[in-house]
Design an enzyme around this catalytic site. Sequence first.
Site, PDB file in Angstrom:
ATOM      1  N   SER B  64      -9.376  -2.543  -8.004  1.00 33.03           N
ATOM      2  CA  SER B  64      -8.486  -1.819  -7.089  1.00 33.03           C
ATOM      3  C   SER B  64      -9.212  -1.088  -5.975  1.00 33.03           C
ATOM      4  O   SER B  64      -8.581  -0.623  -5.025  1.00 33.03           O
ATOM      5  CB  SER B  64      -7.624  -0.819  -7.860  1.00 33.03           C
ATOM      6  OG  SER B  64      -6.693  -1.515  -8.651  1.00 33.03           O
ATOM      7  N   LYS B  67      -8.588  -2.212  -2.548  1.00 34.25           N
ATOM      8  CA  LYS B  67      -7.381  -1.821  -1.824  1.00 34.25           C
ATOM      9  C   LYS B  67      -7.687  -0.918  -0.633  1.00 34.25           C
ATOM     10  O   LYS B  67      -6.944  -0.895   0.351  1.00 34.25           O
ATOM     11  CB  LYS B  67      -6.408  -1.104  -2.769  1.00 34.25           C
ATOM     12  CG  LYS B  67      -5.898  -1.985  -3.907  1.00 34.25           C
ATOM     13  CD  LYS B  67      -5.144  -1.157  -4.949  1.00 34.25           C
ATOM     14  CE  LYS B  67      -4.669  -2.043  -6.094  1.00 34.25           C
ATOM     15  NZ  LYS B  67      -4.059  -1.255  -7.187  1.00 34.25           N
ATOM     16  N   TYR B 191      -4.770 -11.746  -3.499  1.00 34.14           N
ATOM     17  CA  TYR B 191      -4.915 -10.467  -4.203  1.00 34.14           C
ATOM     18  C   TYR B 191      -5.831 -10.595  -5.422  1.00 34.14           C
ATOM     19  O   TYR B 191      -6.725  -9.776  -5.643  1.00 34.14           O
ATOM     20  CB  TYR B 191      -3.528  -9.966  -4.615  1.00 34.14           C
ATOM     21  CG  TYR B 191      -3.549  -8.673  -5.370  1.00 34.14           C
ATOM     22  CD1 TYR B 191      -3.787  -7.461  -4.718  1.00 34.14           C
ATOM     23  CD2 TYR B 191      -3.346  -8.632  -6.748  1.00 34.14           C
ATOM     24  CE1 TYR B 191      -3.816  -6.263  -5.415  1.00 34.14           C
ATOM     25  CE2 TYR B 191      -3.367  -7.433  -7.452  1.00 34.14           C
ATOM     26  CZ  TYR B 191      -3.599  -6.258  -6.783  1.00 34.14           C
ATOM     27  OH  TYR B 191      -3.635  -5.074  -7.480  1.00 34.14           O
ATOM     28  N   TYR B 243      -4.065   6.587  -9.443  1.00 35.12           N
ATOM     29  CA  TYR B 243      -2.784   6.394 -10.118  1.00 35.12           C
ATOM     30  C   TYR B 243      -2.213   7.737 -10.556  1.00 35.12           C
ATOM     31  O   TYR B 243      -2.240   8.698  -9.789  1.00 35.12           O
ATOM     32  CB  TYR B 243      -2.939   5.438 -11.327  1.00 35.12           C
ATOM     33  CG  TYR B 243      -3.596   4.158 -10.953  1.00 35.12           C
ATOM     34  CD1 TYR B 243      -2.942   3.237 -10.129  1.00 35.12           C
ATOM     35  CD2 TYR B 243      -4.889   3.861 -11.373  1.00 35.12           C
ATOM     36  CE1 TYR B 243      -3.548   2.045  -9.764  1.00 35.12           C
ATOM     37  CE2 TYR B 243      -5.500   2.668 -11.015  1.00 35.12           C
ATOM     38  CZ  TYR B 243      -4.821   1.775 -10.201  1.00 35.12           C
ATOM     39  OH  TYR B 243      -5.421   0.610  -9.853  1.00 35.12           O
ATOM     40  N   VAL B 261     -10.076  -0.776 -12.252  1.00 31.45           N
ATOM     41  CA  VAL B 261     -10.153  -0.958 -13.703  1.00 31.45           C
ATOM     42  C   VAL B 261     -11.440  -1.632 -14.157  1.00 31.45           C
ATOM     43  O   VAL B 261     -11.697  -1.751 -15.351  1.00 31.45           O
ATOM     44  CB  VAL B 261      -8.953  -1.747 -14.285  1.00 31.45           C
ATOM     45  CG1 VAL B 261      -7.670  -0.955 -14.161  1.00 31.45           C
ATOM     46  CG2 VAL B 261      -8.844  -3.100 -13.635  1.00 31.45           C
TER      47      VAL B 261
END
Lengths: 309, 309, 309, 309
Positions: B64, B67, B191, B243, B261
């Site tokens: 992530s 991103k 992705y 998150y 992760v």
Amino acid sequence: MPALDKVLNDIADTMAKETRRGKVADYIPQLAKVDPARFGIAVVTNDGETFTAGDADEPFSIQSISKVFTLTMALGLVGDSLWKRVGREPSGNPFNSIVQLEREQGVPRNPFINAGALVVTDVVLSQHQPREALGQILHFLRFLAGDESIVVDRAVARSETETGFRNIALANYMKAFGNLEHDPDKTLGVYFHQCAVAMSCRQLAMAGRFLAADGRNPETGGRVVSSQRARRINALMLTCGHYDGSGDFAFHVGIPGKSGVGGGILAVVPGKASIAVWSPGLNQVGNSQLGAIALERLARTMGWSVFGP
Amino acid sequence: MPALDKVLNDIADTMAKETRRGKVADYIPQLAKVDPARFGIAVVTNDGETFTAGDADEPFSIQSISKVFTLTMALGLVGDSLWKRVGREPSGNPFNSIVQLEREQGVPRNPFINAGALVVTDVVLSQHQPREALGQILHFLRFLAGDESIVVDRAVARSETETGFRNIALANYMKAFGNLEHDPDKTLGVYFHQCAVAMSCRQLAMAGRFLAADGRNPETGGRVVSSQRARRINALMLTCGHYDGSGDFAFHVGIPGKSGVGGGILAVVPGKASIAVWSPGLNQVGNSQLGAIALERLARTMGWSVFGP
Amino acid sequence: MPALDKVLNDIADTMAKETRRGKVADYIPQLAKVDPARFGIAVVTNDGETFTAGDADEPFSIQSISKVFTLTMALGLVGDSLWKRVGREPSGNPFNSIVQLEREQGVPRNPFINAGALVVTDVVLSQHQPREALGQILHFLRFLAGDESIVVDRAVARSETETGFRNIALANYMKAFGNLEHDPDKTLGVYFHQCAVAMSCRQLAMAGRFLAADGRNPETGGRVVSSQRARRINALMLTCGHYDGSGDFAFHVGIPGKSGVGGGILAVVPGKASIAVWSPGLNQVGNSQLGAIALERLARTMGWSVFGP
Amino acid sequence: MPALDKVLNDIADTMAKETRRGKVADYIPQLAKVDPARFGIAVVTNDGETFTAGDADEPFSIQSISKVFTLTMALGLVGDSLWKRVGREPSGNPFNSIVQLEREQGVPRNPFINAGALVVTDVVLSQHQPREALGQILHFLRFLAGDESIVVDRAVARSETETGFRNIALANYMKAFGNLEHDPDKTLGVYFHQCAVAMSCRQLAMAGRFLAADGRNPETGGRVVSSQRARRINALMLTCGHYDGSGDFAFHVGIPGKSGVGGGILAVVPGKASIAVWSPGLNQVGNSQLGAIALERLARTMGWSVFGP
């Protein structure tokens, strides 16, 4: 660096002409009476200068901004054990927070949503009677602002008490989960009164100085809270200070702030200044519409942001 | 100010002895194979020095963290019109985000939850074929890090593609609301591959320099993004980068960061340094357990915080 | 058709030996004192015969079963306009209903969840004082059961009043949405007392006769409600009478029923019989564990089901 | 008892004049083309008579009504072990069911919401290839209706496959929780085709006979399912057959029924008759608007209700 007095006057002038001013909170009848045309702003720098523009000396209902100060008091009383009863995460909820209270077993997501602030007030209440607890809150605000004239607006307090069914629901709901020590009515009594404290932008900016000065009173050098605690309160204001508009406020304004439905916002530029702004009209997520715009303009003009050098 | 090399070595030594290391992500079979004992950290200061400790040159799956870079690319392509398709608020959701997708009609809360990142990738994909879009992402990462050796870990990409049912669900769900322009399979293909990019702490810290340097490459002085954009990306990292642990990270560490992760975290000290840390074990909300602890220790030791002077 | 007295005795014998009896409700301290070994059952047929077994003459707290009777009263007072304030759909919520109250703006999903029953009681309260309204509820129950000895258990009522924080929350929450006409404390006062009415299985089965007899008192032939209204109340009991276990009850037992946390269930075989069963231990969704099993056995043995010929 | 042919003709005449006809489903392009003026109704009594009115022989897309028949097949294949993978409770959700899938770990609330029906189809698929599974479904429908002419509308099936992103999301979401055995694409392929089966009211009413006749084919006396299973399927139809309008349908119509977005409803009067009605316009919760009104009128006129004698 631009001259602050000119910057503030420019902002006040621009805001005076703005026609889209948001909507004054009407769920507390007494607040609905406030004139939407009012606008005030005050900046107190860490080196002791104060700049104001507009209605900066007009007292208004601080409402949820009071949560910053009761949080400071509660942390002083019970330290980090507070976090067993309240979370530190943004609520991320466009509606309101009772949904999460149910899902998370009566533990509010953070101390700045109503449910969380009720737990904080429950801590401040500790062994006292409501009247004494309220006295201590007022005492703390007067001490921080260096101004003994700060009082509770009794008409607002009464209005909140009579119409605060949602807060009554939240308090009783948490009591059902065992996360309120006192009789809900007592905690609510203090809470409704702390929200009804009336302060001007000047008083509020003064009261916020310790957060801009890493925990010290910049005037006397005396410590209000530890450096770490001041930073953590700022962190909570940045991530949770504007309900479900917190991300947007961080994105656009870039400094910690806490809003109230009376139309006030307290904002902090760490190491530089404490700011208070007031414009009664609210945007869709319940934050002062022009207050946020004024702060964005001020921060951009001054180059103030915690996200840049 | 303490010497960074000594500080990093102390941290790496302490982390090596830590027994509570969290739990390596197992929902992507390929990630589950990573040795939980690994730990690396790298700091690149704005004046061009690099400090490392532990496994700082070992490539890991950035997941992530990618991103942050695709968001930068998408903003470059479509500017603020991106925000019609993605929000800027913390999700505040302990479960995951499909609930809010439903309630908010297919508009993800922010670009750092999976749904939001899929929309961002959908923008990056624009008129291209998936292969070209992926090439551009790699190209951008190599440019930022100044390192042509960065590649996609094909085994991880394949593993994600085969087991990423939840992401397939998210993409199709948004497609149902009209918030995905391309065939979901195409967007998902890019992705899954961007998440499978492998980078070391050193490479990642290098790639993050423009966020610490107000939008410029501190080495060349060349502008990557505007100052305002860099600050806004930092703001999003602070409020949404971990998150449902974002509030906690801001509270404890006090600087913007984005976790993955794979166990990596990219963190930014505006005006001072870009940091990358890696420890594969995750805490309960899916962020690197020792990574966050190491960053908290580093920030406290160096006095780094966006919430203090 | 098997002989009912033998069938009931067999069921009572079997239930006496059952060791998995569920868990007696403990959130109302007074209810927690009830002996989990108790079991009673009573059937009143439409041709006027009564059959009982076990503790069928022992009064217990009817709790939510009272909602069937106050609903009947409220429909008599305001007719179908009631449905502007309460829905008619199963709540489908494993937690409880405050989530849906928020989403659906203070309109409860149906009259048998607590929030819905509070609105119903608010209607029954109409212009009266709480004491009179409670008197009317008792009067109606005594009339239906043909038994003047039915009373409120004051100790239970007091226990509910002192610990009913969740219901206080629900009432105030609906008041905030304008869906409660009276002072929440007044509505809650009546509600806590109606739930504390004590009735035996025999009395309860007698009180339910009009629902088995298409709206008439089968003894006198006098009409209590219209045929259509009786059928609709039965429909609501079937779809909503067992909280989030309503589907399961319909699946296994196949007749309309309403449970209470005191361990009672009132069930109706349209055209044939009214049934009451009591066993204090509750299953995971808050319905009498052995009560439901006993009813399933009784219905299967007698061939009673609304879903077959 | 009124003569059924006259009753049906009266209803068809009244419905022909109705101007508020609801809204034809438009999310499947092929369905959007259907003429909203169509109306058909058919009743097959347990003693073998058939009555029809309006467009009772016009085939339409049965959509979710197919779920009743695949549920019957799946129970035949795996019996009550099906209930480990699907619940039996109304969903109570005005939006749709993915929220509950998340909260309840991929186990759908009941077999009649889309997610639940996908699990049921996954069971029917068992070891077969999609084509064979679909063949078996068609075979079962033809057998029940006694009509070999029933086929899949290929244009509708293709239309669903191309635009069914939400169902693709649901299937993949459950796969992520391990509650889908097959490749989601295979299960979805069968599902999209079963929904695209075209049947007339007459055929559908014939196919539903076994549910009105306690599990038997009333013509031949042959058993299709056990009496208990027929009753339980009826119970599920009553509590869950109309999505979030199930409570309302039970309240107003009073008999078990299952609707489809093609505008059809299959309804069952246990012991008496099987009914099918069709009117393409849907109400706000996705059920045939005139279909429900026609059934309410028919049931009232005939005195048909499971909640009265």
